[in-house]
Design an enzyme around this catalytic site. Structure first.
Site, PDB file in Angstrom:
ATOM      1  N   GLY A 160       0.830  -1.199   0.000  1.00 41.34           N
ATOM      2  CA  GLY A 160       0.000   0.000   0.000  1.00 41.34           C
ATOM      3  C   GLY A 160       0.862   1.246   0.000  1.00 41.34           C
ATOM      4  O   GLY A 160       1.755   1.404  -0.825  1.00 41.34           O
ATOM      5  N   ASP A 161       0.594   2.133   0.960  1.00 36.69           N
ATOM      6  CA  ASP A 161       1.399   3.354   1.084  1.00 36.69           C
ATOM      7  C   ASP A 161       2.312   3.294   2.302  1.00 36.69           C
ATOM      8  O   ASP A 161       2.746   4.320   2.819  1.00 36.69           O
ATOM      9  CB  ASP A 161       0.486   4.586   1.169  1.00 36.69           C
ATOM     10  CG  ASP A 161      -0.384   4.574   2.423  1.00 36.69           C
ATOM     11  OD1 ASP A 161      -0.682   3.464   2.924  1.00 36.69           O
ATOM     12  OD2 ASP A 161      -0.767   5.648   2.902  1.00 36.69           O
TER      13      ASP A 161
END
Length: 288
Positions: free
Chosen positions: A220-221
């Site tokens: 993801g981030d």
């Protein structure tokens, strides 16, 4: 009659040997004990680019790439003298100057008196195989989107870094961070723009770090940064501030201007945890 049959058998054997020499896909080089090339087969020309008249009479070092140290060749000749055979991976150079990877085997040929009279060397070009193996290894240890180390490679480097930190009695830093409000970027601009943003961020941060640091994407981030032999907690906070400022600089992605912030957490070894997972958990908790 028996003598004629034996002579015929020898001629047939020589014919078959010559056929194999000419048609085998592996390059074959026959050299004198002085390493002077006596004969080469067509596969040698196909692989190296050297015609027979260019190679015969030359020293086998004609193919030397300069990649291997002298100690490599010393060990090779010692093994050959001891066992009469050697094989292994060698970097050679084609006539064009291109380096290629060869799987090479050398065998001694002895005369009736038991003395070595020549050497027969065979090799195959395994450059493409090695490149594919390296590519597969890279994919197994790096994030497909950003090219950064993935969790598996990061944990390995974290383990090595902790061992170094213990030996040198120098703290190791870990910075865990993620992007604030990254989900709206994906929701409003689409996942392709979000992917480009993550790639641009990875490139920007890579320019801010030391060669010894390891930046990884966990998914993801979420990112994590390993700082080996960091001076103290303040030094780690200084790096965290550099990351924060780098994230806050605007990104221009596919015609869109993106401006974001990051949440960061810092943990130090051995102050905050005694093992890698514990340190990662501490940095994650500090981020929140």
């Amino acid at each position: 009659i028996a003598g004629e049959r034996e002579a015929a058998r020898c001629r047939e054997y020589e014919r078959l040997a010559a056929t194999v020499f000419e048609t085998v896909l592996e390059a074959v080089v026959v050299t004198a004990t002085s390493q002077r090339i006596i004969a080469v087969n067509p596969a040698f020309t196909r692989i190296t680019g050297y015609l027979p008249e260019e190679a015969i009479g030359q020293d086998f070092s004609l193919l030397a790439s300069g990649y291997h140290p002298e100690s490599f060749y010393q060990e090779l000749w010692q093994a050959l003298a001891l066992r009469g055979h050697w094989e292994g991976e060698v970097r050679n150079r084609r006539k064009s100057g291109e380096i290629f990877v060869a799987w090479l085997s050398i065998n001694q040929v002895r005369g009736d008196d038991g003395e070595v009279v020549s050497l027969v060397t065979g090799f195959s070009d395994i450059t493409e195989y090695c490149a594919e193996a390296e590519r597969i290894s890279h994919l197994a240890h790096h994030d497909l989107l950003t090219g950064l180390p993935n969790r598996a490679l990061f944990m390995d480097r974290l383990c090595q870094g902790m061992l170094q930190s213990h030996r040198e009695r120098s703290p190791l830093g870990l910075i865990f961070f993620d992007l604030d409000k990254f989900k709206p970027v994906n929701d409003h601009l689409g996942h392709p723009v979000g992917d480009l943003l993550l790639q641009a961020l990875a490139d920007r941060l890579d320019q801010e770090l030391r060669a010894s640091d390891t930046l990884a994407r966990l998914g993801g981030d979420e990112f994590v940064l390993l700082l080996p032999t960091v001076g103290d907690g303040q030094d780690a906070l200084t790096v965290a501030e550099k990351i924060r400022l780098a994230v806050e600089q605007p990104f221009f992605i596919d015609g869109h201007r993106s401006h974001g912030t990051a949440s960061l957490g810092v943990a130090l070894y051995p102050d905050h945890a005694a093992d890698g997972l514990g340190l990662l958990h501490c940095a994650d908790r500090a981020m929140y």
